[in-house]
Design a protein around this motif. Sequence first.
Motif, PDB file in Angstrom:
ATOM      1  N   ALA A  17     -15.067  30.274  79.564  1.00  0.00           N
ATOM      2  CA  ALA A  17     -13.938  29.175  79.778  1.00  0.00           C
ATOM      3  C   ALA A  17     -14.569  28.432  80.938  1.00  0.00           C
ATOM      4  CB  ALA A  17     -12.721  30.041  80.276  1.00  0.00           C
ATOM      5  N   ASN A  29     -16.953  25.521  79.464  1.00  0.00           N
ATOM      6  CA  ASN A  29     -16.064  24.389  78.942  1.00  0.00           C
ATOM      7  C   ASN A  29     -15.396  23.663  79.699  1.00  0.00           C
ATOM      8  OD1 ASN A  29     -16.706  25.082  75.998  1.00  0.00           O
ATOM      9  ND2 ASN A  29     -14.983  26.726  75.808  1.00  0.00           N
ATOM     10  N   TYR A  30     -14.898  24.016  81.020  1.00  0.00           N
ATOM     11  CA  TYR A  30     -13.990  23.377  81.860  1.00  0.00           C
ATOM     12  C   TYR A  30     -15.037  22.319  82.572  1.00  0.00           C
ATOM     13  CZ  TYR A  30     -11.678  21.967  86.212  1.00  0.00           C
ATOM     14  OH  TYR A  30     -11.164  21.618  87.067  1.00  0.00           O
ATOM     15  N   ASP A  32     -16.152  19.562  79.981  1.00  0.00           N
ATOM     16  CA  ASP A  32     -14.987  18.763  79.837  1.00  0.00           C
ATOM     17  C   ASP A  32     -15.085  17.859  81.176  1.00  0.00           C
ATOM     18  OD1 ASP A  32     -12.918  17.647  78.465  1.00  0.00           O
ATOM     19  OD2 ASP A  32     -11.484  18.822  79.545  1.00  0.00           O
ATOM     20  N   ALA A  33     -14.945  18.388  82.520  1.00  0.00           N
ATOM     21  CA  ALA A  33     -15.024  17.607  83.461  1.00  0.00           C
ATOM     22  C   ALA A  33     -16.157  16.601  83.600  1.00  0.00           C
ATOM     23  CB  ALA A  33     -14.942  18.538  84.613  1.00  0.00           C
TER      24      ALA A  33
END
Length: 94
Positions: free
Chosen positions: A42, A45-46, A49-50
């Motif tokens: 997680a 992925n965060y 994505d940021a």
Amino acid sequence: MSQYAFPGTSPSHRPHPTGPAMKPRPIRWYLPVVAVVGLGFAGYNYFMDAKARHATAMIEEEKRMARNQQLMDAYGSKESLSDMQQALDAYHAR
């Protein structure tokens, strides 16, 4: 003599290992390991994505700055009558 004559020889009287000699069951480690792997996934992925959002925002900001520069070039400084005329011509051309 029978094998059950002495208490240490029968299968029911064997000492059971307790304490540090006993290996921990792997089932106890499944939930924490899965939780750590899930949190790592997680987090990865965060941050990816940021990073993508930041790159997109930078591209949009560059486009906005280029558009603003085009407008400034089209409308001029408006200090003289010819600058105002060029601005009106650019405005009506759109």
